[in-house]
Scaffold this motif. Structure first.
Motif, PDB file in Angstrom:
ATOM      1  N   ALA A   1       0.833  -1.205   0.000  1.00  0.00           N
ATOM      2  CA  ALA A   1       0.000   0.000   0.000  1.00  0.00           C
ATOM      3  C   ALA A   1       0.866   1.253   0.000  1.00  0.00           C
ATOM      4  N   MET A   2       1.949   1.251   0.770  1.00  0.00           N
ATOM      5  CA  MET A   2       2.867   2.392   0.765  1.00  0.00           C
ATOM      6  C   MET A   2       3.462   2.598  -0.624  1.00  0.00           C
ATOM      7  N   LEU A   3       3.815   1.512  -1.290  1.00  0.00           N
ATOM      8  CA  LEU A   3       4.414   1.609  -2.619  1.00  0.00           C
ATOM      9  C   LEU A   3       3.402   2.140  -3.633  1.00  0.00           C
ATOM     10  N   ALA A   4       2.161   1.646  -3.576  1.00  0.00           N
ATOM     11  CA  ALA A   4       1.134   2.117  -4.500  1.00  0.00           C
ATOM     12  C   ALA A   4       0.853   3.602  -4.291  1.00  0.00           C
ATOM     13  N   LEU A   5       0.800   4.043  -3.041  1.00  0.00           N
ATOM     14  CA  LEU A   5       0.596   5.459  -2.769  1.00  0.00           C
ATOM     15  C   LEU A   5       1.775   6.287  -3.294  1.00  0.00           C
ATOM     16  N   ALA A   6       2.983   5.774  -3.120  1.00  0.00           N
ATOM     17  CA  ALA A   6       4.175   6.519  -3.535  1.00  0.00           C
ATOM     18  C   ALA A   6       4.212   6.728  -5.042  1.00  0.00           C
ATOM     19  N   VAL A   7       3.676   5.787  -5.800  1.00  0.00           N
ATOM     20  CA  VAL A   7       3.647   5.936  -7.255  1.00  0.00           C
ATOM     21  C   VAL A   7       2.870   7.188  -7.648  1.00  0.00           C
ATOM     22  N   THR A   8       1.871   7.550  -6.860  1.00  0.00           N
ATOM     23  CA  THR A   8       1.078   8.750  -7.137  1.00  0.00           C
ATOM     24  C   THR A   8       1.594   9.968  -6.384  1.00  0.00           C
ATOM     25  N   GLY A   9       2.751   9.825  -5.723  1.00  0.00           N
ATOM     26  CA  GLY A   9       3.335  10.944  -4.998  1.00  0.00           C
ATOM     27  C   GLY A   9       2.782  11.154  -3.613  1.00  0.00           C
ATOM     28  N   ARG A  10       2.011  10.189  -3.106  1.00  0.00           N
ATOM     29  CA  ARG A  10       1.400  10.336  -1.789  1.00  0.00           C
ATOM     30  C   ARG A  10       2.033   9.364  -0.801  1.00  0.00           C
ATOM     31  N   ARG A  11       1.921   9.673   0.460  1.00  0.00           N
ATOM     32  CA  ARG A  11       2.454   8.768   1.470  1.00  0.00           C
ATOM     33  C   ARG A  11       1.612   8.815   2.735  1.00  0.00           C
ATOM     34  N   ALA A  12       1.702   7.744   3.471  1.00  0.00           N
ATOM     35  CA  ALA A  12       1.087   7.656   4.801  1.00  0.00           C
ATOM     36  C   ALA A  12       2.203   7.333   5.786  1.00  0.00           C
ATOM     37  N   GLY A  13       1.856   7.162   7.034  1.00  0.00           N
ATOM     38  CA  GLY A  13       2.825   6.692   8.018  1.00  0.00           C
ATOM     39  C   GLY A  13       2.782   5.173   8.078  1.00  0.00           C
ATOM     40  N   TRP A  14       3.943   4.551   8.228  1.00  0.00           N
ATOM     41  CA  TRP A  14       4.018   3.093   8.331  1.00  0.00           C
ATOM     42  C   TRP A  14       4.503   2.737   9.721  1.00  0.00           C
ATOM     43  N   CYS A  15       3.793   1.825  10.361  1.00  0.00           N
ATOM     44  CA  CYS A  15       4.129   1.438  11.740  1.00  0.00           C
ATOM     45  C   CYS A  15       4.240  -0.078  11.856  1.00  0.00           C
ATOM     46  N   HIS A  16       5.164  -0.496  12.676  1.00  0.00           N
ATOM     47  CA  HIS A  16       5.297  -1.908  13.044  1.00  0.00           C
ATOM     48  C   HIS A  16       5.413  -1.922  14.553  1.00  0.00           C
ATOM     49  N   GLY A  17       4.452  -2.571  15.204  1.00  0.00           N
ATOM     50  CA  GLY A  17       4.425  -2.462  16.660  1.00  0.00           C
ATOM     51  C   GLY A  17       4.049  -3.745  17.359  1.00  0.00           C
ATOM     52  N   ILE A  18       3.865  -3.625  18.656  1.00  0.00           N
ATOM     53  CA  ILE A  18       3.680  -4.781  19.523  1.00  0.00           C
ATOM     54  C   ILE A  18       2.532  -4.528  20.486  1.00  0.00           C
ATOM     55  N   ALA A  19       1.841  -5.603  20.845  1.00  0.00           N
ATOM     56  CA  ALA A  19       0.802  -5.561  21.869  1.00  0.00           C
ATOM     57  C   ALA A  19       1.034  -6.729  22.812  1.00  0.00           C
ATOM     58  N   ALA A  20       0.503  -6.602  24.008  1.00  0.00           N
ATOM     59  CA  ALA A  20       0.681  -7.641  25.019  1.00  0.00           C
ATOM     60  C   ALA A  20      -0.626  -8.393  25.252  1.00  0.00           C
ATOM     61  N   ASP A  21      -0.490  -9.525  25.935  1.00  0.00           N
ATOM     62  CA  ASP A  21      -1.630 -10.315  26.412  1.00  0.00           C
ATOM     63  C   ASP A  21      -2.586 -10.717  25.294  1.00  0.00           C
ATOM     64  N   PRO A  22      -2.231 -11.576  24.385  1.00  0.00           N
ATOM     65  CA  PRO A  22      -0.908 -12.185  24.256  1.00  0.00           C
ATOM     66  C   PRO A  22       0.042 -11.271  23.484  1.00  0.00           C
ATOM     67  N   ILE A  23       1.341 -11.577  23.546  1.00  0.00           N
ATOM     68  CA  ILE A  23       2.335 -10.792  22.818  1.00  0.00           C
ATOM     69  C   ILE A  23       2.172 -11.070  21.328  1.00  0.00           C
ATOM     70  N   ARG A  24       2.013 -10.010  20.546  1.00  0.00           N
ATOM     71  CA  ARG A  24       1.857 -10.163  19.108  1.00  0.00           C
ATOM     72  C   ARG A  24       2.383  -8.930  18.401  1.00  0.00           C
ATOM     73  N   LEU A  25       2.801  -9.111  17.154  1.00  0.00           N
ATOM     74  CA  LEU A  25       3.335  -8.033  16.329  1.00  0.00           C
ATOM     75  C   LEU A  25       2.366  -7.758  15.183  1.00  0.00           C
ATOM     76  N   HIS A  26       2.385  -6.507  14.709  1.00  0.00           N
ATOM     77  CA  HIS A  26       1.452  -6.119  13.646  1.00  0.00           C
ATOM     78  C   HIS A  26       2.024  -4.921  12.906  1.00  0.00           C
ATOM     79  N   ALA A  27       1.704  -4.811  11.619  1.00  0.00           N
ATOM     80  CA  ALA A  27       2.076  -3.646  10.813  1.00  0.00           C
ATOM     81  C   ALA A  27       0.807  -2.965  10.332  1.00  0.00           C
ATOM     82  N   TRP A  28       0.811  -1.629  10.322  1.00  0.00           N
ATOM     83  CA  TRP A  28      -0.367  -0.886   9.901  1.00  0.00           C
ATOM     84  C   TRP A  28       0.039   0.469   9.337  1.00  0.00           C
ATOM     85  N   LEU A  29      -0.893   1.128   8.658  1.00  0.00           N
ATOM     86  CA  LEU A  29      -0.685   2.473   8.145  1.00  0.00           C
ATOM     87  C   LEU A  29      -1.424   3.463   9.025  1.00  0.00           C
ATOM     88  N   SER A  30      -0.886   4.678   9.089  1.00  0.00           N
ATOM     89  CA  SER A  30      -1.488   5.694   9.943  1.00  0.00           C
ATOM     90  C   SER A  30      -1.438   7.056   9.269  1.00  0.00           C
TER      91      SER A  30
END
Length: 253
Positions: free
Chosen positions: A183-212
């Protein structure tokens, strides 16, 4: 006798209170340190030294062998991210994990999304497998440098919908990491961008990537608010491109 060890800048750390989780940007490797190991790591990270015969000695040897610690580094690592304290739920907490309902796919974004996802899958596989995560991070960093206009919420949602639908029929693995990079790459082709995040949550411990946008997840279920970013691109505090504010409200192309 003591030996100096430092955490290299490509290693991100999060303290969940009962566990420290380490994420290696170059390999995508994750290490969880509990109890005495957590305490030993926090001491190592603060002082850079360990004393023979202590818990930290074996931990330092193990982490340095896996690349989570190094003998020296010219760049300071990111601070340890401290997650808000949460008590164990023992499986009693519920969070809606379903994605928001989507509308018809955008004929504008669908071709770009298909090409972007194909590029991401090619980048992921074209090289040493342990460095696939690093290659995708490099691709995200490139998009944040070349794209100048902030995207609109509707644009981010539209391209994410296209990528996710295409990813579901792809014969290759596509999860949140591949989807958000595409999604970041597709947006960049049109000259647009969002924020990209890779983060963590607890209980249970898990990782996730999202746009903001403006620090808020876009095109995500409300459960994404439970995640704390470990990696944010562009980096927090990075100067915005000159001459470009947020796009006009009516810009939905």
């Amino acid at each position: 006798m003591t030996t100096m060890f430092v955490r290299p800048p490509e290693v991100r750390a999060a303290d969940l209170g009962h566990t420290v989780v380490l994420l290696h940007e170059r390999t995508g490797a994750v290490r969880a340190l509990l109890g005495a190991q957590r305490e030993a790591f926090l001491a190592l990270d603060a002082t850079g030294t360990w004393v023979p015969g202590t818990e930290a000695e074996a931990l330092a040897a193990s982490l340095s062998g896996a690349g989570f610690l190094s003998a020296r580094s010219d760049t300071a690592p990111a601070p340890v991210v401290v997650l808000p304290a949460t008590g164990p739920s023992w499986g009693t907490q519920e969070a809606p994990g379903a994605l928001p309902e989507r509308g018809p796919l955008s004929p504008t974004w669908a071709p770009l999304a298909a090409c972007a996802l194909a590029t991401v899958l090619l980048v992921r596989t074209a090289g040493r497998r342990p460095h696939a995560f690093s290659r995708l991070l490099r691709l995200v960093r490139i998009t944040t440098r070349v794209a100048r206009r902030p995207a609109r919420d509707t644009q981010v949602v539209a391209v994410l919908d296209c990528v996710r639908v295409i990813g579901r029929v792809s014969p290759f693995r596509t999860a949140c990491l591949e989807e958000t990079v595409a999604a970041m790459l597709a947006l960049a082709v049109t000259g647009r961008r969002a924020g990209w995040c890779h983060g963590i949550a607890a209980d249970p411990i898990r990782l996730h990537a999202w746009l903001s946008l403006d620090g808020c997840p876009v095109g995500e279920p409300t459960s994404t608010l439970r995640f704390t970013p470990l990696i944010q691109l562009p980096e927090p505090g990075a100067a915005p491109a000159r001459g470009h504010g947020r796009a006009a409200k009516g810009d939905t192309s």
